[in-house]
Design an enzyme around this catalytic site. Structure first.
Site: not given
Ligand code: NAP
Length: 330
Positions: A151, A154-155
């Site tokens: 992701c 997300c990261d």
């Protein structure tokens, strides 16, 4: 196996799944006096670990969930969600639901220990798991926060990826979206795709072709991820010639699809999309079976964020509460 029931009476609201959608549904359901029970699932391996708490249990740092200005680890966040749900009386069962009989009311669900439970309303919030290539070093580095992730949204903004060369695997809309997002932080973004044509929509493709620091590597698949504690590169194989090469990147992002956790719904009559997600025909959380609601990634192939899943969990609990009230079950 001896069959028993976890609960003596019929549950008003049973929630399957313990990610942001499931816990948010539980918080709302508990505060509405529905006394929800959450089946949180049991840990398994497929091929990355699947844990109660869902995808966030594999996320080292969550920086985009409002309310955590300093960020929070995925497992800590899920622990807080659970604590908040339990504070209002949510009960927790450490089992999977393996089969659902929605043909009669109340509904009958079977848990992984063979026990059955009856419920008037059910919220399905079992999520979806990111697909992985299944390479040993890919999963090892992903689990230790070593620069392999499924992701980018997300990261990708973590300091370890700033101004570094990064790679995204896949040729669909997710891969284009993730790669495009990474171009804002990375020195260079490679898109590794196994064919000579992208699956993504033309508009999404164009974003990558137009980005000065993005490049598509055609006809390539990763066969190994290099690095002991942090991703140092990826070993590639040409799908046409078989030739191998090394690409030096400090981060590798998988965008090769997701698999929704709906296998346990086989034969239940719940309407699924052609990709296996629960079909929510309208803007509510209603499935095609009255009294069965869905929330989070199991019914959402597009957004897949903790905050959007939590929002759907809230909607599902409100829809379930209204439906139960209309049935005279309060
Ligand atoms: P997808 O469309 O199924 O694409 C998966 C990609 O991964 C494909 O290019 C596929 O290659 C590749 N792939 C699959 N298995 C692989 C393997 N083992 N090794 C190497 N490559 C592999 O999945 P998605 O991109 O996650 O999209 C899912 C759905 O969400 C789609 O309907 C998409 O339109 C939608 N979506 C929309 C947006 C948006 O509009 N903003 C954003 C994200 C997702 P092949 O092409 O060779 O099969």
């Amino acid at each position: 196996m001896e069959r028993k029931s976890h609960m003596a009476d019929t549950e008003k609201l049973l929630i399957i799944g313990s990610g942001p959608a499931g816990w948010t549904a539980a918080i709302y359901g508990a505060r509405a006096n529905l006394s929800p029970v959450v089946y949180v699932g049991v840990p398994k391996q497929n091929p990355a670990p699947i844990l109660p708490g869902g995808q966030l249990m594999l996320t080292t740092e969550v920086e985009n969930y409002p309310g955590f200005p300093e960020g929070v680890s995925g497992p800590e966040m899920m622990g807080l969600f659970q604590k908040q749900a339990e504070r209002f009386g949510t009960r927790v069962v450490g089992q999977d639901i393996t089969a659902c009989d929605f043909s009669k009311r109340p509904f009958t669900l079977t848990a992984s220990d063979g026990s059955t439970v009856q419920a008037h309303a059910v919220i399905i919030a079992t999520g979806a798991t990111a697909d992985w290539l299944g390479l040993e070093n890919e999963l090892r580095l992903a689990q230790m926060g070593g620069g392999v992730s499924a992701c980018a949204v997300c990261d990708g903004a973590l300091p370890m990826f700033r101004d570094q060369p990064l790679a995204v695997v896949g040729g669909g809309d997710s891969a284009m979206e993730e790669a495009s997002y990474l171009t804002k932080f990375a020195s260079k973004v490679y898109v590794i795709h196994r064919r000579d044509e992208l699956r993504a929509s033309k508009a999404m493709q164009q974003r990558i072709f137009d980005a000065p620091n993005a490049e598509v590597l055609w006809n390539k698949i990763p066969i190994d991820v290099l690095g002991d504690e942090k991703c140092e590169g990826v070993r590639l194989k040409d799908t046409q010639t078989g030739e191998e090469s090394t690409l030096e990147v400090k981060g590798l992002f998988m965008a090769i699809g997701h698999t929704p956790a709906t296998q346990f719904l086989d034969g239940s009559g719940i309407d699924l999309t052609d990709k296996g997600y629960i079909n929510l025909g309208d803007r509510t959380s209603n499935t095609n079976i009255e009294g069965v609601f869905a929330a989070g990634d199991v019914a959402d192939a597009d957004y897949r964020q903790a905050i959007s899943a939590a929002g759907m969990g809230c909607q599902a609990a409100l829809d379930a509460e209204r439906w139960l009230a209309a049935q005279g079950i309060e």
